[in-house]
Write a protein that holds these residues in place. Structure first.
Motif, PDB file in Angstrom:
ATOM      1  N   MET A  63     -37.316  13.430  44.735  1.00 40.00           N
ATOM      2  CA  MET A  63     -37.493  12.606  45.757  1.00 40.00           C
ATOM      3  C   MET A  63     -38.433  11.033  44.838  1.00 40.00           C
ATOM      4  SD  MET A  63     -38.730  14.474  48.545  1.00 40.00           S
ATOM      5  CE  MET A  63     -40.320  12.946  49.901  1.00 40.00           C
ATOM      6  N   GLY A  64     -39.676  11.388  43.972  1.00 41.42           N
ATOM      7  CA  GLY A  64     -40.087  10.604  43.676  1.00 41.42           C
ATOM      8  C   GLY A  64     -38.743   9.631  42.334  1.00 41.42           C
ATOM      9  N   ARG A  65     -38.374  10.846  41.858  1.00 39.65           N
ATOM     10  CA  ARG A  65     -37.071   9.431  41.079  1.00 39.65           C
ATOM     11  C   ARG A  65     -36.041   9.044  41.662  1.00 39.65           C
ATOM     12  NH1 ARG A  65     -36.675  15.288  39.728  1.00 39.65           N
ATOM     13  NH2 ARG A  65     -37.872  15.511  37.304  1.00 39.65           N
ATOM     14  N   LEU A  66     -35.866   8.995  42.859  1.00 42.64           N
ATOM     15  CA  LEU A  66     -35.444   8.263  43.986  1.00 42.64           C
ATOM     16  C   LEU A  66     -36.028   7.291  44.228  1.00 42.64           C
ATOM     17  CD1 LEU A  66     -32.720   8.026  45.734  1.00 42.64           C
ATOM     18  CD2 LEU A  66     -33.875   9.473  47.408  1.00 42.64           C
ATOM     19  N   PHE A  67     -37.294   7.318  44.322  1.00 44.09           N
ATOM     20  CA  PHE A  67     -38.337   6.306  44.730  1.00 44.09           C
ATOM     21  C   PHE A  67     -38.005   5.670  43.286  1.00 44.09           C
ATOM     22  CE2 PHE A  67     -42.332   4.270  44.947  1.00 44.09           C
ATOM     23  CZ  PHE A  67     -42.039   3.290  45.717  1.00 44.09           C
ATOM     24  N   GLY A  68     -38.290   6.056  42.397  1.00 42.42           N
ATOM     25  CA  GLY A  68     -38.223   5.155  41.188  1.00 42.42           C
ATOM     26  C   GLY A  68     -37.542   4.139  41.258  1.00 42.42           C
ATOM     27  N   ILE A  69     -36.240   4.729  41.598  1.00 43.55           N
ATOM     28  CA  ILE A  69     -34.777   4.160  41.220  1.00 43.55           C
ATOM     29  C   ILE A  69     -35.208   2.841  41.856  1.00 43.55           C
ATOM     30  CG2 ILE A  69     -32.635   3.939  41.201  1.00 43.55           C
ATOM     31  CD1 ILE A  69     -32.303   7.224  39.424  1.00 43.55           C
TER      32      ILE A  69
ATOM     33  N   THR B 111     -27.070   1.009  48.935  1.00 42.43           N
ATOM     34  CA  THR B 111     -26.412   1.675  49.678  1.00 42.43           C
ATOM     35  C   THR B 111     -26.800   3.386  49.452  1.00 42.43           C
ATOM     36  OG1 THR B 111     -24.167   1.877  49.313  1.00 42.43           O
ATOM     37  CG2 THR B 111     -24.701   0.230  51.007  1.00 42.43           C
ATOM     38  N   LEU B 112     -26.318   4.095  50.461  1.00 42.85           N
ATOM     39  CA  LEU B 112     -26.969   5.753  50.168  1.00 42.85           C
ATOM     40  C   LEU B 112     -25.646   5.781  48.326  1.00 42.85           C
ATOM     41  CD1 LEU B 112     -27.155   7.768  53.333  1.00 42.85           C
ATOM     42  CD2 LEU B 112     -29.554   6.907  51.602  1.00 42.85           C
ATOM     43  N   ASP B 113     -24.577   5.848  48.671  1.00 39.23           N
ATOM     44  CA  ASP B 113     -23.641   5.629  47.995  1.00 39.23           C
ATOM     45  C   ASP B 113     -24.126   4.977  46.943  1.00 39.23           C
ATOM     46  OD1 ASP B 113     -21.660   6.824  49.817  1.00 39.23           O
ATOM     47  OD2 ASP B 113     -20.592   4.725  50.727  1.00 39.23           O
ATOM     48  N   GLU B 114     -24.591   3.665  46.938  1.00 40.58           N
ATOM     49  CA  GLU B 114     -24.829   3.500  45.110  1.00 40.58           C
ATOM     50  C   GLU B 114     -26.330   4.373  44.950  1.00 40.58           C
ATOM     51  OE1 GLU B 114     -24.398  -1.033  46.330  1.00 40.58           O
ATOM     52  OE2 GLU B 114     -26.147  -0.294  47.530  1.00 40.58           O
TER      53      GLU B 114
ATOM     54  N   SER C 151     -29.857  12.269  50.676  1.00 44.96           N
ATOM     55  CA  SER C 151     -29.923  11.875  52.245  1.00 44.96           C
ATOM     56  C   SER C 151     -31.309  12.310  52.516  1.00 44.96           C
ATOM     57  CB  SER C 151     -28.565  12.515  53.089  1.00 44.96           C
ATOM     58  OG  SER C 151     -29.093  11.480  54.464  1.00 44.96           O
ATOM     59  N   THR C 152     -31.452  13.976  52.251  1.00 47.83           N
ATOM     60  CA  THR C 152     -32.583  14.163  53.336  1.00 47.83           C
ATOM     61  C   THR C 152     -33.638  13.824  52.182  1.00 47.83           C
ATOM     62  OG1 THR C 152     -31.520  16.058  53.395  1.00 47.83           O
ATOM     63  CG2 THR C 152     -33.672  15.671  52.929  1.00 47.83           C
ATOM     64  N   GLY C 153     -34.262  13.395  51.036  1.00 46.11           N
ATOM     65  CA  GLY C 153     -34.825  12.730  50.156  1.00 46.11           C
ATOM     66  C   GLY C 153     -35.436  11.241  50.368  1.00 46.11           C
ATOM     67  N   VAL C 154     -34.151  10.095  51.504  1.00 46.52           N
ATOM     68  CA  VAL C 154     -34.775   8.806  51.958  1.00 46.52           C
ATOM     69  C   VAL C 154     -35.423   9.351  52.983  1.00 46.52           C
ATOM     70  CG1 VAL C 154     -33.206   7.079  53.014  1.00 46.52           C
ATOM     71  CG2 VAL C 154     -32.576   8.075  50.142  1.00 46.52           C
ATOM     72  N   ARG C 155     -34.676  10.057  53.588  1.00 44.15           N
ATOM     73  CA  ARG C 155     -35.677  10.357  54.656  1.00 44.15           C
ATOM     74  C   ARG C 155     -36.414  10.711  55.216  1.00 44.15           C
ATOM     75  NH1 ARG C 155     -31.308  12.592  57.310  1.00 44.15           N
ATOM     76  NH2 ARG C 155     -31.529  14.817  56.201  1.00 44.15           N
TER      77      ARG C 155
ATOM     78  N   HIS D 235     -37.765   1.692  53.236  1.00 47.21           N
ATOM     79  CA  HIS D 235     -37.599   1.018  54.462  1.00 47.21           C
ATOM     80  C   HIS D 235     -36.039   0.676  54.725  1.00 47.21           C
ATOM     81  CE1 HIS D 235     -41.585   0.502  54.689  1.00 47.21           C
ATOM     82  NE2 HIS D 235     -41.665  -0.075  54.176  1.00 47.21           N
ATOM     83  N   LYS D 236     -35.417   1.629  56.037  1.00 47.31           N
ATOM     84  CA  LYS D 236     -34.395   0.545  56.166  1.00 47.31           C
ATOM     85  C   LYS D 236     -33.838  -1.092  56.275  1.00 47.31           C
ATOM     86  CE  LYS D 236     -31.097   3.377  58.747  1.00 47.31           C
ATOM     87  NZ  LYS D 236     -30.959   4.187  59.530  1.00 47.31           N
ATOM     88  N   LYS D 237     -32.621  -1.208  55.182  1.00 44.10           N
ATOM     89  CA  LYS D 237     -32.428  -3.112  55.770  1.00 44.10           C
ATOM     90  C   LYS D 237     -31.472  -2.716  56.514  1.00 44.10           C
ATOM     91  CE  LYS D 237     -36.624  -4.822  53.594  1.00 44.10           C
ATOM     92  NZ  LYS D 237     -37.961  -4.978  54.422  1.00 44.10           N
ATOM     93  N   TRP D 238     -31.517  -4.339  57.345  1.00 46.42           N
ATOM     94  CA  TRP D 238     -29.869  -5.359  57.743  1.00 46.42           C
ATOM     95  C   TRP D 238     -29.781  -6.168  56.596  1.00 46.42           C
ATOM     96  CZ3 TRP D 238     -28.686 -10.260  59.546  1.00 46.42           C
ATOM     97  CH2 TRP D 238     -27.324  -9.440  60.390  1.00 46.42           C
ATOM     98  N   LYS D 239     -28.667  -6.314  56.482  1.00 47.54           N
ATOM     99  CA  LYS D 239     -28.032  -7.266  56.206  1.00 47.54           C
ATOM    100  C   LYS D 239     -26.380  -7.935  56.813  1.00 47.54           C
ATOM    101  CE  LYS D 239     -26.469  -8.861  50.960  1.00 47.54           C
ATOM    102  NZ  LYS D 239     -26.408  -8.475  49.613  1.00 47.54           N
ATOM    103  N   LYS D 240     -26.397  -9.890  56.731  1.00 46.01           N
ATOM    104  CA  LYS D 240     -25.176  -9.975  57.748  1.00 46.01           C
ATOM    105  C   LYS D 240     -23.827  -9.676  56.669  1.00 46.01           C
ATOM    106  CE  LYS D 240     -23.522 -13.141  60.017  1.00 46.01           C
ATOM    107  NZ  LYS D 240     -23.559 -14.678  60.734  1.00 46.01           N
ATOM    108  N   GLY D 241     -22.935  -9.105  57.489  1.00 43.13           N
ATOM    109  CA  GLY D 241     -21.879  -8.284  57.028  1.00 43.13           C
ATOM    110  C   GLY D 241     -22.281  -6.845  56.453  1.00 43.13           C
ATOM    111  N   VAL D 242     -22.906  -6.516  56.148  1.00 41.02           N
ATOM    112  CA  VAL D 242     -22.830  -4.483  55.920  1.00 41.02           C
ATOM    113  C   VAL D 242     -23.313  -3.657  56.356  1.00 41.02           C
ATOM    114  CG1 VAL D 242     -23.626  -3.234  53.801  1.00 41.02           C
ATOM    115  CG2 VAL D 242     -23.947  -5.722  53.633  1.00 41.02           C
ATOM    116  N   ARG D 243     -21.818  -3.358  56.354  1.00 36.43           N
ATOM    117  CA  ARG D 243     -22.197  -1.701  57.724  1.00 36.43           C
ATOM    118  C   ARG D 243     -22.588  -0.574  57.714  1.00 36.43           C
ATOM    119  NH1 ARG D 243     -15.786  -2.417  59.756  1.00 36.43           N
ATOM    120  NH2 ARG D 243     -16.174   0.227  58.908  1.00 36.43           N
ATOM    121  N   LYS D 244     -22.947  -0.378  56.188  1.00 42.74           N
ATOM    122  CA  LYS D 244     -23.474   0.711  55.597  1.00 42.74           C
ATOM    123  C   LYS D 244     -25.036   0.593  55.704  1.00 42.74           C
ATOM    124  CE  LYS D 244     -20.186   2.560  53.643  1.00 42.74           C
ATOM    125  NZ  LYS D 244     -19.632   3.652  51.376  1.00 42.74           N
TER     126      LYS D 244
END
Length: 182
Positions: A31-37, A46-49, A62-66, A75-84
């Motif tokens: 989780m620390g590595r994920l946050f650091g990246i 995105t989760l895929d990236e 996915s568990t780590g991000v949650r 934080h979850k962000k919204w961007k126009k035109g991005v469905r993921k």
């Protein structure tokens, strides 16, 4: 070594430090590595990236991000035109610190105050029980005194949480000015 590799190496040192820090606070190093990246990523991703950057399995990432989201470190962000779904690390470490510890302390208070009241009721009932010996009643009284001290602690902790959540803590321990950074 190219400059881009040197940048990545420098980042990696801090990312590993974050992984160790997360582990100190009871979270997984991944989780620390994920946050650091995510911390070093300039745009929400995105989760895929994230998966391609971390090499983590989809489930553990996915568990780590949650979990990081629940701690308000991501934080979850919204961007126009991005469905993921897009995610971004919280860059205000003062805010992250306050929210992280306030959540932990609130859980501690809730869990222990409830049990403390239950224990106190049981002990008080024993004071009226004719089967309890005078020595046992003295033990009960000492235990009740200990619970009073515990109540004082949780009252203090509630005030501390309030000072954190209101930002009052920064009146007592100010955030250093930009020029104070080293």
């Amino acid at each position: 070594m190219q400059s881009s590799e040197k940048i990545e190496q420098a980042r990696q040192d801090y990312i590993e430090s974050l992984a160790e820090t997360m582990e100190m606070y009871g979270l997984s190093p991944s989780m620390g590595r994920l946050f650091g990246i995510m911390f070093f990523h300039d745009q929400p991703i995105t989760l895929d990236e994230m998966r391609s950057l971390t090499g983590m399995s989809k489930t553990s990432m996915s568990t780590g991000v949650r979990a990081l989201s629940q701690l308000k470190l991501v934080h979850k962000k919204w961007k126009k035109g991005v469905r993921k779904d897009l995610y971004e690390a919280e860059h205000d470490q003062f805010r992250s610190f306050v929210e992280f510890f306030a959540q932990l302390w609130e859980k501690e208070i809730e869990l222990n105050q409830k049990t403390l009241r239950k224990t106190e009721r049981k002990l008080k009932n024993l004071l009226d029980d004719p089967d309890v010996t005078p020595d046992e009643k003295e033990t009960v009284k000492r235990d009740l005194e200990k619970l009073q001290n515990a109540k004082r602690y949780y009252s203090w902790l509630e005030h501390l949480v309030s000072a954190f959540e209101s930002g009052e803590i920064f009146d007592h321990v100010p955030i250093p000015e930009e020029s104070d950074k080293s």
